[in-house]
Design a protein around this motif. Structure first.
Motif, short mmCIF file in Angstrom:
data_model
loop_
_atom_site.label_atom_id
_atom_site.label_comp_id
_atom_site.label_asym_id
_atom_site.label_seq_id
_atom_site.Cartn_x
_atom_site.Cartn_y
_atom_site.Cartn_z
N GLY A 51 -8.40 -16.41 -42.60
CA GLY A 51 -7.79 -16.72 -41.32
C GLY A 51 -8.01 -18.16 -40.90
N THR A 52 -9.22 -18.65 -41.12
CA THR A 52 -9.52 -20.03 -40.75
C THR A 52 -8.77 -21.01 -41.63
N ALA A 55 -5.25 -21.22 -40.45
CA ALA A 55 -5.16 -21.99 -39.21
C ALA A 55 -5.24 -23.49 -39.50
N VAL A 58 -1.95 -24.56 -41.14
CA VAL A 58 -0.88 -24.67 -40.14
C VAL A 58 -1.06 -25.92 -39.30
N GLY A 59 -2.29 -26.18 -38.87
CA GLY A 59 -2.54 -27.37 -38.05
C GLY A 59 -2.25 -28.66 -38.79
#
Length: 201
Positions: A51-52, A55, A58-59
């Motif tokens: 999940g990290t 993220a 995506v960032g």
């Protein structure tokens, strides 16, 4: 038989500015990558959970897309609008040119690189192809955002939306790279076609 095509005055002036802007970004990225590799620093994302990592991807993708799309709209708004119209009028042709530039040209450069003389042509060709890919990516950020926001021409809002959507799509595990290649293909085709027409005069 002489060519009947006449270059678009408003787009030709925008291309060098856009290429110059993204070239700076590429140079900084290459330098940072080399420095990291030489220092033996491992990618911190390798120790993060799924999940990290998603993220972070995506960032990072959002920031890169935002910078590229924003640079294009800021430095070459007329060129961005022209490419939007071109894609809307004949998306099929842009994809065909994308296949030519994205697949045919790399194969041709690889064949040229076999010989010493051909290598002289292939090396700068690789850098030109990289610049075409970067500008093509920037073009598609604005185009996708414009379609999603129902705008006539790419603007700041379109770039924000396009950057976010592309970042989310390309962060998908396994399929992200393929999605990125497919989405970028028309943009690469349009930019490559522009260079080809300018070369022919």
């Amino acid at each position: 038989m002489p060519s009947t095509w006449k270059p678009f005055p408003r787009s030709v002036g925008a291309v060098p500015a856009v290429v110059a802007a993204v070239a700076v970004t590429v140079t900084l990225a290459v330098v940072a990558g080399v420095a990291t590799a030489q220092s033996g620093v491992t990618d911190p994302r390798s120790s993060l959970d799924l999940g990290t990592r998603l993220a972070v991807n995506v960032g990072a993708g959002f920031v890169v897309n935002l910078l590229l799309g924003g640079a294009l709209v800021a430095l070459g708004p007329e060129y961005a609008a022209e490419k939007f119209d071109e894609f809307r009028d004949d998306a099929g042709e842009t994809v065909v040119w994308g296949l030519i530039v994205g697949i045919g040209v790399p194969i041709a450069l690889a064949v040229l690189a076999i010989t010493i003389i051909g290598l002289v042509v292939a090396i700068p060709g690789v850098f030109v192809l990289a610049a075409v890919g970067i500008v093509g990516s920037a073009v598609m950020v604005g185009i996708i955002g414009s379609f999603l926001t129902h705008g006539d021409d790419p603007d700041g809002t379109a770039v924000l939306v396009g950057a976010l959507v592309l970042a989310l799509a390309t962060a998908i595990p396994v399929l992200g790279g393929l999605i990125n290649w497919l989405v970028t293909l028309p943009g690469v085709g349009m930019v490559g076609h522009d260079l080809y027409r300018s070369w022919r005069g």
